[in-house]
Design a protein around this motif. Structure first.
Motif, PDB file in Angstrom:
ATOM      1  N   ALA A 169       0.825  -1.208   0.000  1.00 54.93           N
ATOM      2  CA  ALA A 169       0.000   0.000   0.000  1.00 54.93           C
ATOM      3  C   ALA A 169       0.862   1.261   0.000  1.00 54.93           C
ATOM      4  O   ALA A 169       0.479   2.287  -0.577  1.00 54.93           O
ATOM      5  CB  ALA A 169      -0.927   0.002   1.212  1.00 54.93           C
ATOM      6  N   PHE A 170       2.042   1.178   0.602  1.00 55.82           N
ATOM      7  CA  PHE A 170       2.921   2.347   0.682  1.00 55.82           C
ATOM      8  C   PHE A 170       3.556   2.698  -0.664  1.00 55.82           C
ATOM      9  O   PHE A 170       4.221   3.734  -0.780  1.00 55.82           O
ATOM     10  CB  PHE A 170       4.026   2.100   1.714  1.00 55.82           C
ATOM     11  N   GLN A 171       3.361   1.859  -1.679  1.00 52.79           N
ATOM     12  CA  GLN A 171       3.934   2.164  -2.988  1.00 52.79           C
ATOM     13  C   GLN A 171       3.169   3.285  -3.687  1.00 52.79           C
ATOM     14  O   GLN A 171       3.683   3.919  -4.611  1.00 52.79           O
ATOM     15  CB  GLN A 171       3.926   0.916  -3.877  1.00 52.79           C
ATOM     16  N   VAL A 172       1.952   3.566  -3.253  1.00 56.24           N
ATOM     17  CA  VAL A 172       1.107   4.579  -3.886  1.00 56.24           C
ATOM     18  C   VAL A 172       1.630   5.973  -3.528  1.00 56.24           C
ATOM     19  O   VAL A 172       1.968   6.232  -2.367  1.00 56.24           O
ATOM     20  CB  VAL A 172      -0.353   4.435  -3.404  1.00 56.24           C
ATOM     21  N   PRO A 173       1.705   6.883  -4.482  1.00 58.14           N
ATOM     22  CA  PRO A 173       2.175   8.248  -4.163  1.00 58.14           C
ATOM     23  C   PRO A 173       1.192   8.989  -3.270  1.00 58.14           C
ATOM     24  O   PRO A 173      -0.027   8.871  -3.415  1.00 58.14           O
ATOM     25  CB  PRO A 173       2.262   8.926  -5.539  1.00 58.14           C
ATOM     26  N   ARG A 174       1.729   9.726  -2.313  1.00 57.02           N
ATOM     27  CA  ARG A 174       1.019  10.718  -1.493  1.00 57.02           C
ATOM     28  C   ARG A 174      -0.038  10.163  -0.541  1.00 57.02           C
ATOM     29  O   ARG A 174      -0.191  10.663   0.562  1.00 57.02           O
ATOM     30  CB  ARG A 174       0.390  11.810  -2.369  1.00 57.02           C
ATOM     31  N   VAL A 175      -0.764   9.139  -0.951  1.00 56.77           N
ATOM     32  CA  VAL A 175      -1.859   8.635  -0.113  1.00 56.77           C
ATOM     33  C   VAL A 175      -1.367   8.122   1.248  1.00 56.77           C
ATOM     34  O   VAL A 175      -1.983   8.420   2.280  1.00 56.77           O
ATOM     35  CB  VAL A 175      -2.646   7.532  -0.854  1.00 56.77           C
ATOM     36  N   PRO A 176      -0.274   7.351   1.313  1.00 58.53           N
ATOM     37  CA  PRO A 176       0.183   6.890   2.631  1.00 58.53           C
ATOM     38  C   PRO A 176       0.522   8.044   3.571  1.00 58.53           C
ATOM     39  O   PRO A 176       0.197   7.987   4.765  1.00 58.53           O
ATOM     40  CB  PRO A 176       1.431   6.066   2.300  1.00 58.53           C
ATOM     41  N   GLU A 177       1.163   9.081   3.036  1.00 56.36           N
ATOM     42  CA  GLU A 177       1.496  10.232   3.879  1.00 56.36           C
ATOM     43  C   GLU A 177       0.232  10.884   4.421  1.00 56.36           C
ATOM     44  O   GLU A 177       0.156  11.236   5.612  1.00 56.36           O
ATOM     45  CB  GLU A 177       2.303  11.266   3.088  1.00 56.36           C
ATOM     46  N   TRP A 178      -0.773  11.043   3.546  1.00 50.71           N
ATOM     47  CA  TRP A 178      -2.033  11.652   3.999  1.00 50.71           C
ATOM     48  C   TRP A 178      -2.688  10.797   5.078  1.00 50.71           C
ATOM     49  O   TRP A 178      -3.155  11.298   6.099  1.00 50.71           O
ATOM     50  CB  TRP A 178      -2.990  11.809   2.823  1.00 50.71           C
ATOM     51  N   SER A 179      -2.712   9.494   4.863  1.00 51.86           N
ATOM     52  CA  SER A 179      -3.349   8.584   5.812  1.00 51.86           C
ATOM     53  C   SER A 179      -2.664   8.611   7.174  1.00 51.86           C
ATOM     54  O   SER A 179      -3.325   8.615   8.219  1.00 51.86           O
ATOM     55  CB  SER A 179      -3.344   7.165   5.245  1.00 51.86           C
ATOM     56  N   LEU A 180      -1.338   8.625   7.167  1.00 50.64           N
ATOM     57  CA  LEU A 180      -0.604   8.618   8.428  1.00 50.64           C
ATOM     58  C   LEU A 180      -0.737   9.946   9.179  1.00 50.64           C
ATOM     59  O   LEU A 180      -0.787   9.975  10.405  1.00 50.64           O
ATOM     60  CB  LEU A 180       0.873   8.309   8.171  1.00 50.64           C
ATOM     61  N   ARG A 181      -0.809  11.048   8.433  1.00 48.69           N
ATOM     62  CA  ARG A 181      -0.903  12.359   9.079  1.00 48.69           C
ATOM     63  C   ARG A 181      -2.342  12.723   9.458  1.00 48.69           C
ATOM     64  O   ARG A 181      -2.568  13.585  10.293  1.00 48.69           O
ATOM     65  CB  ARG A 181      -0.336  13.441   8.153  1.00 48.69           C
ATOM     66  N   HIS A 182      -3.318  12.050   8.864  1.00 44.74           N
ATOM     67  CA  HIS A 182      -4.728  12.395   9.060  1.00 44.74           C
ATOM     68  C   HIS A 182      -5.115  12.402  10.539  1.00 44.74           C
ATOM     69  O   HIS A 182      -4.710  11.519  11.303  1.00 44.74           O
ATOM     70  CB  HIS A 182      -5.596  11.397   8.300  1.00 44.74           C
ATOM     71  N   ASP A 183      -5.892  13.400  10.902  1.00 51.23           N
ATOM     72  CA  ASP A 183      -6.422  13.502  12.267  1.00 51.23           C
ATOM     73  C   ASP A 183      -5.301  13.475  13.302  1.00 51.23           C
ATOM     74  O   ASP A 183      -5.358  12.750  14.308  1.00 51.23           O
ATOM     75  CB  ASP A 183      -7.413  12.365  12.522  1.00 51.23           C
TER      76      ASP A 183
END
Length: 308
Positions: A169-183
């Motif tokens: 899942a971490f291979q996807v650009p930008r989405v992992p960073e957003w998910s980890l930083r969310h809330d």
């Protein structure tokens, strides 16, 4: 010797009434922040943290090792916390991480050191012993699989493949960073509150420090890039690019494994004599992936027994 970073005084933990030192280590073209402790003439022990941590992951073990007479160096690995954060996925390829370790050992005026790693730091520790055996005196790894054993499990074990979903899942650009930083890093907080076996393994202060370190500019993308780098430069996992049979470890090795690891199957501790000539395995049934927080005293005891 590395230059002392006098300004990096926050989060310094006293050991025997004396503050640990914060230093800047120049290695492999980057500057790494590191915490050091213990006598300067002691045998060198390099502690490598995992994802999504920083040097503080070892704050239970640093005093035990220092008090036993070891010179302890716990760096923020490249991209993390106060260390330099080079751009691009290739900057976090395992070859670069191994070169960081080699350069750090030389920066402290040594030709070799004991190398200890957890999680991603454990993978780097394994690979350092494989690629540069003369650099490692003794190897100790906490809840991190031998690279060849891990690749074999991903190919043959649907259970481990499912547990490793996040690496893909971490291979996807930008989405992992957003998910980890969310809330306000809610996912990280859940990970540290719910995954350990011991309810108070991570204190409020621990969690705040982890979040603050990951919130530094560029740190989150750098941390995720460790995983993205796994599938770069060739079609195989880069950790075993030489083939499963060319991953031998000749130095005395300790593997400490919290059996209640939700991300790594305990069966990854089996069959390692195919690659590791001299291995001692300590399985802790009442510890999780965060083994040095669930069982800090036992981890320290195992490390001291192995390194002595």
């Amino acid at each position: 010797m590395p230059a002392t970073d006098a300004a990096a005084t926050e989060w310094t933990v006293p050991a025997d009434g004396e503050a640990w030192s914060h230093e800047t280590v120049e290695t492999n073209g980057v500057e790494l922040h590191a915490v050091t402790a213990g006598p300067e003439d002691g045998e060198l022990v390099v502690l490598l943290h995992g994802f999504p941590e920083f040097w503080y992951a070892w704050h239970h073990q640093i005093p035990a090792l220092a008090e036993a007479g070891y010179r302890v160096v716990a760096p923020d690995m490249r991209g993390y916390n106060r260390s330099e954060k080079p751009d691009g996925v290739d900057a976090y390829h395992v070859d670069e991480l191994v070169s960081d370790v080699a350069g750090a050992v030389r920066a402290f005026g040594r030709e070799s050191a004991h190398v200890v790693g957890h999680d991603w730091g454990g993978l780097v520790a394994w690979q350092t012993a494989i690629d540069r055996p003369g650099l490692v005196d003794r190897l100790a790894v906490l809840n991190a699989p031998h690279p060849a054993r891990y690749e074999r499990a991903l190919r043959r074990s649907p259970a481990q493949l499912a547990k490793s979903w996040y690496a893909f899942a971490f291979q996807v650009p930008r989405v992992p960073e957003w998910s980890l930083r969310h809330d306000d890093f809610a996912a990280l907080e859940r990970m540290l509150r719910e995954k350990p076996v011991r309810p108070d393994a991570f204190t409020e202060t621990d969690i705040e420090r982890y979040e603050a370190a990951l919130d530094r500019p560029g740190a989150l993308t750098a941390a995720v890039n460790y995983y993205r780098s796994l599938f770069r430069r060739n079609a195989r996992l880069t950790l075993t690019r030489g083939g499963l049979g060319e991953a031998s470890v000749e130095v005395p090795t300790l593997l400490v494994w919290g059996e209640r690891d939700g991300m790594l199957d305990v069966r990854l501790t089996e069959g390692l004599d195919e690659w590791v000539a001299d291995i001692r395995i300590e399985r802790l049934p009442d510890a999780s992936h965060w083994v040095q927080f669930d069982a800090p005293d036992r981890v320290s005891e195992h490390l001291l027994s192995h390194l002595s």
